[in-house]
Scaffold this active site. Sequence first.
Site: not given
Ligand code: NOJ
Length: 535
Positions: A194, A250
Amino acid sequence: MSLPWYHKTTLYQIYPRSFMDSNDDGIGDLQGIIQKLDYLKDLGFETIWVSPFFASPQRDFGYDISNYLSIAPEYGTMDDALQLIEETHRRGMRIILDLVLDHTSDQHPWFLESRSSRNNPKAGWYLWKDKPNNWHSMTGGSGWHYAKERGQYYWASFLPFQPDLNWRNPDVKKTMFEIARFWLAKGADGYRLDIFNTIYKDAQFRDNPFSWKLVPTPDDTSGFFQKTTYSQDQPESFDLAKEFRKLTDEFGEKLTIGEIAARREVLRKYAGEEINDGLTLIFDFEALQFKFTAEYFRRLIADIEKRFPHPFMPVYVFSNHDKRRSADRLGGDFRKAKLLAMLQFTLRGVPCAYYGEEIGMVNLKLPFKTALDPIPHKYTFAPRLLFDLLDVTVNRDEVRTPMQWDATKNAGFSSAEATWLPVHANYEQVNVERQKRETDSLLNTFKSLLNFRRENPALQEGSLELVEDLPDEVLGYIRKAGSQSLLALLNFGQKPRDVNLKSAETVFSLAVGDEAKDGVAHLGGFGGMILSVSV
Ligand code: NOJ
């Protein structure tokens, strides 16, 4: 030439809350996913990516984690998670999890401790300042939020309840690396990472420069009249990609795919200057706002080929849980959706589909005021039309409605009275069961394309060369591996088109009538075909 599995695979994104509900509470869960693994296997996807299912107050539906090593009760238990990994593997498929390294929930015990005073053991785990600088968050407005316990501000890249971890603190880094190892040791085949490019911020917190850009776009997060010079894409984040790669190495060949909304020229840096020295894959988000023309895709592909030349591998994605669904962008026209799928599964790159894309699910228009997604609540003052014109998806609930399995109650997703988000009203027409029965459905097109891709090495690992001098609205490219050369022709126009060929044999047709005869390829409107050629 043999590529690692993660460069040849096909990805399917599951949003667990919306995929399948096994215990009738109106919310999808891990046992629900397990029930549907055979469907995915039969459809032909090789790897599933499951959006976060860890403990969370669910204010951002799992992207706000309060414990990375336990499972949100509405989704199941640790045993269910382990069973999901095992059952996926038993079917010869792979599974990647979603790791949020940038921030936690403000309810995570680390943050509760960190905000409680200026001198507790976790005081330095988040980014605290006496005075905010000018940075704004990715969702608009200042990303600095006051905590009276400390008389200081903390930084949150996304929403206020998602405080950013301080990765310059060695204990934070060590702990997050241990978390990453935990799930790999449990058998996860890798991670979707993310907002990977926001993890490090400028060490001096310098103000971001002015920009003329109002709206951030998938390929450039400058917006709200500000560049992201000091709040994103710092050199330390490129280094982190390398370190993270060492960590996953790893455990053998693991897939790491970065969610990185950055300027084009920056993207590749996360994959390393050398192959195997960075994340294995990077999404190309520009395509989330595709235009349905041959010219658009010709340019996009040429550009992506330059940025991710062999042995790097691009990723083509047209829908996800944050942006408008691709079928919606296509006005629900299934002929266009089929052509888009053909493009996605025959290009040089890993295709990533979003649940429901295979049946052409479209957005469900929902008001901002009653949204469960927190983002629209920041924008209730502005007219909806404005965002539609700017092509911005503000209310992400619209693309997260329950999967449409069949024509029964709640589209077969759940037998609860109410589902967490409403089911789209078109579910009696648009659902898996119905499309299984119709031979020329979008679902069956996905299936035959996935099959065809698996059987043809040129599509999985071959080179790609764009073909010049084709009729207007026709896109063509040659995929080549070993002695196999395949020519893909795609007609983005409504009118039929003919393409003259030397000698070629049709090996795949998108629709009846897309066929080559006597040295001429006949493409119907929105038609497509693949030909075996000698070059
Ligand atoms: C990107 C994710 O795809 C989204 O859904 C999320 O709200 C934000 N990052 C925050 O983690």
